[in-house]
Design an enzyme around this catalytic site. Sequence first.
Site, PDB file in Angstrom:
ATOM      1  N   ARG A 109      -5.672  20.244  12.993  1.00 42.40           N
ATOM      2  CA  ARG A 109      -6.545  19.411  12.170  1.00 42.40           C
ATOM      3  C   ARG A 109      -5.709  18.610  11.181  1.00 42.40           C
ATOM      4  NH1 ARG A 109      -9.758  23.614   8.089  1.00 42.40           N
ATOM      5  NH2 ARG A 109      -7.915  24.557   7.207  1.00 42.40           N
ATOM      6  N   ASN A 147     -12.091  16.603   3.753  1.00 41.46           N
ATOM      7  CA  ASN A 147     -11.986  18.030   3.440  1.00 41.46           C
ATOM      8  C   ASN A 147     -10.579  18.339   2.963  1.00 41.46           C
ATOM      9  OD1 ASN A 147     -13.372  20.738   3.661  1.00 41.46           O
ATOM     10  ND2 ASN A 147     -11.468  21.171   4.761  1.00 41.46           N
ATOM     11  N   GLU A 148     -10.479  18.869   1.778  1.00 41.61           N
ATOM     12  CA  GLU A 148      -9.183  19.311   1.237  1.00 41.61           C
ATOM     13  C   GLU A 148      -8.063  18.322   1.559  1.00 41.61           C
ATOM     14  OE1 GLU A 148      -8.523  23.332   2.545  1.00 41.61           O
ATOM     15  OE2 GLU A 148      -9.834  24.138   1.001  1.00 41.61           O
ATOM     16  N   GLU A 309     -16.017  26.199  -1.706  1.00 43.05           N
ATOM     17  CA  GLU A 309     -15.651  27.203  -0.701  1.00 43.05           C
ATOM     18  C   GLU A 309     -14.968  28.372  -1.378  1.00 43.05           C
ATOM     19  OE1 GLU A 309     -12.941  26.042   2.394  1.00 43.05           O
ATOM     20  OE2 GLU A 309     -13.944  24.150   2.737  1.00 43.05           O
ATOM     21  N   TRP A 317      -5.366  33.571   7.298  1.00 41.40           N
ATOM     22  CA  TRP A 317      -4.152  32.750   7.371  1.00 41.40           C
ATOM     23  C   TRP A 317      -3.002  33.302   6.523  1.00 41.40           C
ATOM     24  CZ3 TRP A 317      -3.989  31.434   2.310  1.00 41.40           C
ATOM     25  CH2 TRP A 317      -5.203  31.256   1.642  1.00 41.40           C
ATOM     26  N   GLU A 357     -10.050  30.141  13.409  1.00 43.23           N
ATOM     27  CA  GLU A 357     -10.583  30.873  12.252  1.00 43.23           C
ATOM     28  C   GLU A 357     -11.586  31.952  12.641  1.00 43.23           C
ATOM     29  OE1 GLU A 357     -11.571  27.409   9.754  1.00 43.23           O
ATOM     30  OE2 GLU A 357      -9.746  27.886   8.658  1.00 43.23           O
ATOM     31  N   HIS A 360     -11.724  34.913  10.363  1.00 45.97           N
ATOM     32  CA  HIS A 360     -11.973  34.645   8.937  1.00 45.97           C
ATOM     33  C   HIS A 360     -13.370  35.164   8.620  1.00 45.97           C
ATOM     34  CE1 HIS A 360     -12.519  32.381   5.220  1.00 45.97           C
ATOM     35  NE2 HIS A 360     -11.279  31.935   5.296  1.00 45.97           N
TER      36      HIS A 360
HETATM   37  C1  GAL Z   1     -10.126  25.912   3.655  1.00 50.23           C
HETATM   38  C2  GAL Z   1     -10.737  24.876   4.567  1.00 50.23           C
HETATM   39  C3  GAL Z   1     -11.783  25.488   5.490  1.00 50.23           C
HETATM   40  C4  GAL Z   1     -11.266  26.750   6.091  1.00 50.23           C
HETATM   41  C5  GAL Z   1     -10.849  27.694   4.993  1.00 50.23           C
HETATM   42  C6  GAL Z   1     -10.334  29.023   5.501  1.00 50.23           C
HETATM   43  O1  GAL Z   1      -8.865  25.536   3.207  1.00 50.23           O
HETATM   44  O2  GAL Z   1     -11.338  23.851   3.844  1.00 50.23           O
HETATM   45  O3  GAL Z   1     -12.118  24.554   6.482  1.00 50.23           O
HETATM   46  O4  GAL Z   1     -10.181  26.453   6.910  1.00 50.23           O
HETATM   47  O5  GAL Z   1      -9.812  27.109   4.257  1.00 50.23           O
HETATM   48  O6  GAL Z   1      -9.918  29.860   4.452  1.00 50.23           O
END
Ligand code: GAL
Length: 670
Positions: A109, A147-148, A309, A317, A357, A360
């Site tokens: 991504r 996003n970020e 978030e 990760w 993910e 996660h």
């Molecule tokens: C953020 C991201 C999300 C997801 C999340 C996992 O950095 O915006 O899409 O990847 O981390 O912790």
Amino acid sequence: MPKIQGLSYGGDYNPEQWPEEVWPRDVELMREAGVNLVTVGVFAWAWLEPEPGGYAFDRLDRIMDGLHDGGIRVCLATATASPPPWFSYAHPETLPVDADGRRLSYGSRQAICASSPVYRQAALALTEQLAQRYRDHPALAVWHVHNEYACHNAHCYCDVSAAAFRDWLQRRHGDLAGLNAAWGTAFWSQTYTDWAQVQPPRATPTSSNPGQVLDFKRFSSDEHLACFVAERDALHRLSPGVPVTTNLMTASCVNLDHWAWGREMTGPDRLLSNDHYLLGEHPLEPPAQIAFAADLSRSLAGGPWLLMEHSTSAVNWQPRNLAKPPGQLRRDALAHVARGSEGALYFQWRASRAGSEKWHSAMLPHAGTDSKIWREVVQLGTDLRALAEIEGSRTGAEVAVLLDYGSVWAQEAANQPSADMVAFDEIRRWHSALWRAGITADLAPPDADLGRYRLVLAPALYAVTDDAVANLTGYVAAGGSLVIGPYSGLVDECDQVRPAPLPGAFAELLGIRVEEFFPLRAAETVRLDDGSTAAVWTELLAAPDAEVLARYADGPVPGAPAITRRGTAGGPAWYLGTRLADAPLGRLLAEVAAGVGVHPELPGTPGVEAIRRRHADGRSYLFLLNHGDRPAEVDATGLDLLTGERWTGPTRVAAHGAVVLAQPAAEGPA
Ligand code: GAL
């Protein structure tokens, strides 16, 4: 803020990963959990535009309608953070290039060069399509751009970026003479005679010009910001009245100048939002990590902000992904709310079955609803509803910790006296020393209006502009109290050493003179004559015009001043010439704070974090978060909004529990 009654609750919702039969069940379960806001479409570009210019919005229409029927509002993403393979395949020049000249591939991504006009145009086109289609949809509450930004693609070294960098440099430095002077190119025969010769700091045989590296970091932050501003402006134009945000990563991303971003993310129809994930194996305790992320978000917003978030439990990760024990989900969310977030959102709603993910955590875990996480998610929904009346109240602070991204970047350059002097880590360490002392702090840039703070800390301010020097000097002259950490005030914004005496920016203000740096070996420590210990850094310091509070008892410069204080006609100014260990640093800062009238919200209850939010009319809410394994008794009274229990004597906070005491104007301290 999203036009939602009370606090927002929900998370990233990625229905494109699931068959349509699942969608109604999602809405049903969201309702059960008390979810009222979900972020839709963050990574859905391939789903929304399956072929060039062929937009397919029918499925998103049904999602929006279904959520609306369920009473759930939508934070609608522009989906521009991850172009589909057809795009990157057709436009390989939009893929980022690293410093070694390798073009990175798609299939992950954020495989984007932020300077690419081709990417920018495609992103804008998708944004405009979405804005036109959904601007009047009753479910729409917020626009979520990208996003970020810069999470994975902070710096791109391709030819397109090089050309954009040259334009940026011309705007900053005017002509080549200005550039050569700013970068000090007389050193190592680096003088440029034609703009075409100027490049991003690509891989070189040894260290690149530090001025060039620093400008490239500034440029890169600005390029991402330009992408955000373009999408934001399109949304303001096509969808007026709907707040626009993008999710920052205040605690983990040092690649963006967040103060510049904050300016673009605040004001009418704008919302500052943040993502935060705990690092399981980090020197700072998890609640201190949250406190920093949240305090910085609040400071950037200048008021309310939104936690876009975080995680219900483990991420996936880190090398070892620690799950949250019972109760932590709730306490972590409330810790952000206590520090000004107007809600709590997660990544993500439903755990993914496939992709990077899948391990996660999510609000709805793989284990389903008969699970610890789901029960806690439902409980948090109830809790946040019970806190509705705190919406609009503010978290205040009397202390500011200075953070300057240009300075952090300048200090990141190669060839520093000690590799162990990491500015951002040190700023966080001082912030967490205050957190441990129970003192809520803002973060601020060094040129901010600091007049409202009783105390300002500059833990690591290596590079400083003349304006910032004047600002800090004026703050002290007007009676403010300032503490400056080591290796500060040495260079200007071009990373050029300021004239003697060192530290050029602050020698006079602090009444000191640094003669020579004496960095320590990796595990070496020194003792001070007041009994404290320090590491990493010492220096040969004279204090011609300051009181010496402590001297080195051993180490490379025994007898030299280590901590000084100058009582000026205005306020006092302290200097720490070394890196005190955590405990003595905490003691010193707590003592300094007490001396200038800054006290913890709740003295004497170790293990219980206390933060206050206050309405303009004086009504306030005391958040009590117990991080300990035992119940705690706290000397405070009020109505616990979470349970409805009224505490008249000491308030009891269960082990790992949380209490939010509503207090009338008269009850809490002013
Ligand atoms: C953020 C991201 C999300 C997801 C999340 C996992 O950095 O915006 O899409 O990847 O981390 O912790």
